[in-house]
Design an enzyme around this catalytic site. Structure first.
Site, PDB file in Angstrom:
ATOM      1  CG  ASP A  71      -1.869   1.089   0.899  1.00  0.00           C
ATOM      2  OD1 ASP A  71      -2.916   0.940   0.257  1.00  0.00           O
ATOM      3  OD2 ASP A  71      -1.776   2.301   1.755  1.00  0.00           O
TER       4      ASP A  71
HETATM    5  N1  GTP Z   1       2.886   3.847 -12.298  1.00  0.00           N
HETATM    6  C1  GTP Z   1       3.023   4.585 -11.267  1.00  0.00           C
HETATM    7  N2  GTP Z   1       2.007   4.321 -10.153  1.00  0.00           N
HETATM    8  C2  GTP Z   1       2.490   4.947  -8.825  1.00  0.00           C
HETATM    9  C3  GTP Z   1       3.526   5.672  -8.705  1.00  0.00           C
HETATM   10  N3  GTP Z   1       3.501   5.956  -7.648  1.00  0.00           N
HETATM   11  C4  GTP Z   1       2.186   5.594  -6.934  1.00  0.00           C
HETATM   12  N4  GTP Z   1       1.903   4.774  -7.655  1.00  0.00           N
HETATM   13  C5  GTP Z   1       0.613   3.840  -7.650  1.00  0.00           C
HETATM   14  O1  GTP Z   1      -0.435   4.400  -6.722  1.00  0.00           O
HETATM   15  C6  GTP Z   1      -1.241   3.404  -6.200  1.00  0.00           C
HETATM   16  C7  GTP Z   1      -1.435   3.689  -4.855  1.00  0.00           C
HETATM   17  O2  GTP Z   1      -2.732   3.064  -4.622  1.00  0.00           O
HETATM   18  P1  GTP Z   1      -2.766   1.818  -3.608  1.00  0.00           P
HETATM   19  O3  GTP Z   1      -4.135   2.105  -2.960  1.00  0.00           O
HETATM   20  O4  GTP Z   1      -1.898   1.819  -2.481  1.00  0.00           O
HETATM   21  O5  GTP Z   1      -2.892   0.608  -4.414  1.00  0.00           O
HETATM   22  P2  GTP Z   1      -3.924   0.123  -5.632  1.00  0.00           P
HETATM   23  O6  GTP Z   1      -3.430   0.651  -6.982  1.00  0.00           O
HETATM   24  O7  GTP Z   1      -5.203   0.579  -5.106  1.00  0.00           O
HETATM   25  O8  GTP Z   1      -3.567  -1.462  -5.935  1.00  0.00           O
HETATM   26  P3  GTP Z   1      -3.577  -2.486  -4.543  1.00  0.00           P
HETATM   27  O9  GTP Z   1      -2.342  -2.975  -4.664  1.00  0.00           O
HETATM   28  O10 GTP Z   1      -4.578  -3.515  -5.236  1.00  0.00           O
HETATM   29  O11 GTP Z   1      -4.372  -1.843  -3.459  1.00  0.00           O
HETATM   30  C8  GTP Z   1      -0.398   1.925  -6.653  1.00  0.00           C
HETATM   31  O12 GTP Z   1      -0.958   1.630  -7.761  1.00  0.00           O
HETATM   32  C9  GTP Z   1       0.940   2.515  -6.766  1.00  0.00           C
HETATM   33  O13 GTP Z   1       1.564   1.551  -7.655  1.00  0.00           O
HETATM   34  C10 GTP Z   1       4.436   6.056  -9.845  1.00  0.00           C
HETATM   35  O14 GTP Z   1       5.079   6.773  -9.852  1.00  0.00           O
HETATM   36  N5  GTP Z   1       3.941   5.508 -11.091  1.00  0.00           N
END
Ligand code: GTP
Length: 194
Positions: A71
């Site tokens: 997360d």
């Molecule tokens: N491509 C990319 N994604 C980023 C970057 N910084 C943060 N993220 C994404 O922001 C999202 C943060 O949201 P979370 O709620 O932690 O995760 P999620 O996308 O909902 O996915 P889950 O792991 O299923 O919870 C993640 O998918 C991270 O990979 C970046 O610089 N590049």
């Protein structure tokens, strides 16, 4: 082979690049409800709790499997940020971040049989440049909706670099998971060769 409790494309790409074999099985948990229940806990503790809950939820449904959860969240000023709800929220997030330091906390957890075996968090500090309205509009015209799934409203591997003046911290932590710590934990468990 591990189970990866994530729908995140960038997290999956990290594991593929590191040649860590996995099967994705996103966790079906109410992240916002869990986050709300934690109130004003420190950001690393919130990211760890969410990473642990994702790993636990999938491990309880898959006894015997080693499950990885992760997360990320952003703290800026006295505010905490998750992914933007829509384009207007994304613009509002960027306006707030302008000229400030963004603290990006990413956590990971490993669980098996409904028990957390390991978890760690890491922080990156990203100094945001002063962002004009014209810049925010042009940036979102280019990066929306791709950044809808990104906490901090940026893809560091894309045009996100335009937002920042200075960055301190691990690249993978910024992408969304402290991969080097995950790799070390998997090696210590004998899942990965040293
Ligand atoms: N491509 C990319 N994604 C980023 C970057 N910084 C943060 N993220 C994404 O922001 C999202 C943060 O949201 P979370 O709620 O932690 O995760 P999620 O996308 O909902 O996915 P889950 O792991 O299923 O919870 C993640 O998918 C991270 O990979 C970046 O610089 N590049």
């Amino acid at each position: 082979m591990i189970l990866f409790a994530s729908k995140s494309a960038s997290r999956r790409a990290m594991l593929e690049a590191a040649d860590i074999a996995f099967t994705a099985q996103p966790a079906d948990i109410d992240e916002r409800a869990l986050e709300a229940s934690l109130g004003e806990a420190p950001a690393p503790e919130i990211a760890l709790a969410l990473a642990r809950e994702k790993a636990l939820a999938v491990s309880q449904a898959n006894p015997g499997e080693l499950v990885l959860g992760s997360d990320s969240l952003v703290v800026c000023g006295d505010m905490r940020f998750d992914k933007p709800a829509d384009r207007e929220a994304a613009a509002a997030h960027l306006r707030f971040f302008s000229g400030k330091v963004m603290h990006l906390h990413s956590a990971a957890a490993l669980a098996r049989g409904g028990e957390v075996l390991w978890s760690e968090a890491a922080e990156a500090r990203l100094h945001v440049a002063p962002l004009s309205e014209a810049f925010i509009e042009a940036y979102l015209a280019a990066e929306w909706p791709e950044v809808a799934g990104c906490v901090g409203v940026f893809r560091i591997e894309g045009r996100g670099v335009q937002i920042f003046e200075e960055i301190a911290g691990d690249y993978f932590t910024i992408l969304g998971m402290p991969l080097l710590k995950v790799q070390a934990a998997l090696r210590s468990m004998g899942v990965l060769a040293r």
